[in-house]
Design an enzyme around this catalytic site. Structure first.
Site, PDB file in Angstrom:
ATOM      1  N   SER A  84       5.063   3.963  -0.466  1.00  0.00           N
ATOM      2  CA  SER A  84       5.143   4.063   0.992  1.00  0.00           C
ATOM      3  C   SER A  84       6.516   2.978   1.166  1.00  0.00           C
ATOM      4  O   SER A  84       7.613   3.307   0.691  1.00  0.00           O
ATOM      5  CB  SER A  84       3.993   3.479   1.583  1.00  0.00           C
ATOM      6  N   HIS A 232      -1.595  10.171   2.010  1.00  0.00           N
ATOM      7  CA  HIS A 232      -0.467   9.066   1.726  1.00  0.00           C
ATOM      8  C   HIS A 232      -1.236   8.008   0.904  1.00  0.00           C
ATOM      9  O   HIS A 232      -0.414   7.588   0.166  1.00  0.00           O
ATOM     10  CB  HIS A 232      -0.322   8.364   3.179  1.00  0.00           C
TER      11      HIS A 232
END
Length: 254
Positions: A84, A232
């Site tokens: 991320s 994610h």
């Protein structure tokens, strides 16, 4: 001021970098999987974990922190793995000093600016815990729940709950003020022409087909793998698959 880090194992050096609101513990599963074959350095980015706080929160600054740590530890061309926001930090480090970075693994992040605001509820909850003066993790969770309904997200954030006058280990004010920088992307000064592996969670919207041109322009030797039925947090949802993809890529670099 240097970054807080944990160093384990022997072999080719690999730096692990967490995402927004995280800490060096976030990639513990990968850390354990790699230490038998590699020297692994897990870091707390600035304004996170036990690293220093700063009003400056740009990808250039984060990348320079990583490169400074590599120099301090006398690491010879480390590979870097980032999830991320950490993925953007390692991409920028490679762009700033390509000769000093052996290769990259970028977990569920694209080298683009994101327009969508994604963390308003998180910032509201974090600030509410500060304002309430919560003294226990249980109290903090109860306040967070008014803003963040997903228990897993709350538990992730509460890993950085410290209580007392400094409620959170991460610097809430600096992260909120720098949010446009964090969601943005300035682009690399020059393309990074070394191996890069992008790993996408199939259900995540952070790395999409429309990002392919930006990836190829900045990372001409990039390739991508998709982990099915993950979002994610792919490294936590399917750790064995994720760890194997990273291990195989790093072994090919060493």
């Amino acid at each position: 001021m240097g970054l807080n880090y944990r160093q384990q194992g022997r072999g080719m050096p690999v730096i692990l970098v967490h995402g927004l609101f995280g800490s060096l513990d976030n990639l513990n599963g990968l850390n354990r999987a790699l230490t038998e074959q590699f020297e692994v350095i897990a870091v707390d980015l600035r304004n996170h974990g036990q690293s220093f706080h700063s009003e400056e929160m740009t990808y250039t600054a984060m990348a320079e922190d990583l490169l400074e740590l590599a120099a301090q530890l006398q690491l010879e061309r480390p590979a870097m793995v980032g999830h991320s926001m950490g993925g953007k930090a390692v991409m920028m480090a490679a762009g700033l000093a390509p000769e000093r970075v052996r290769g990259l693994v970028v977990a569920d992040m694209a080298p683009v600016a994101y327009q969508q605001v994604r963390h308003q509820d998180v910032f509201s909850g974090l600030q509410a815990v500060i304002d309430a003066g919560c003294q226990t993790r249980k109290e903090a969770d109860a306040v967070l729940e008014k803003h963040i309904h997903t228990a897993g997200v709350r538990q992730f954030l509460l890993k950085s709950y410290s209580g007392g006058s400094n409620v959170w280990r991460f610097n809430v004010a600096a992260l909120r003020n720098a949010y446009e920088n964090i969601m943005g992307w300035p682009g690399l000064p020059v393309p990074y022409d070394a191996p890069v592996l992008f790993i996408k969670g199939s259900e995540s919207d952070y790395l999409l087909p429309e990002h392919q041109s930006a990836v190829q322009a900045q990372f001409p030797r990039a390739r991508a793998r998709v982990i099915q039925d993950t979002g994610h947090w792919l490294h936590a949802e399917k750790p064995q698959v994720f760890n194997r993809l990273v291990q195989d890529f790093l072994l090919a670099l060493s």
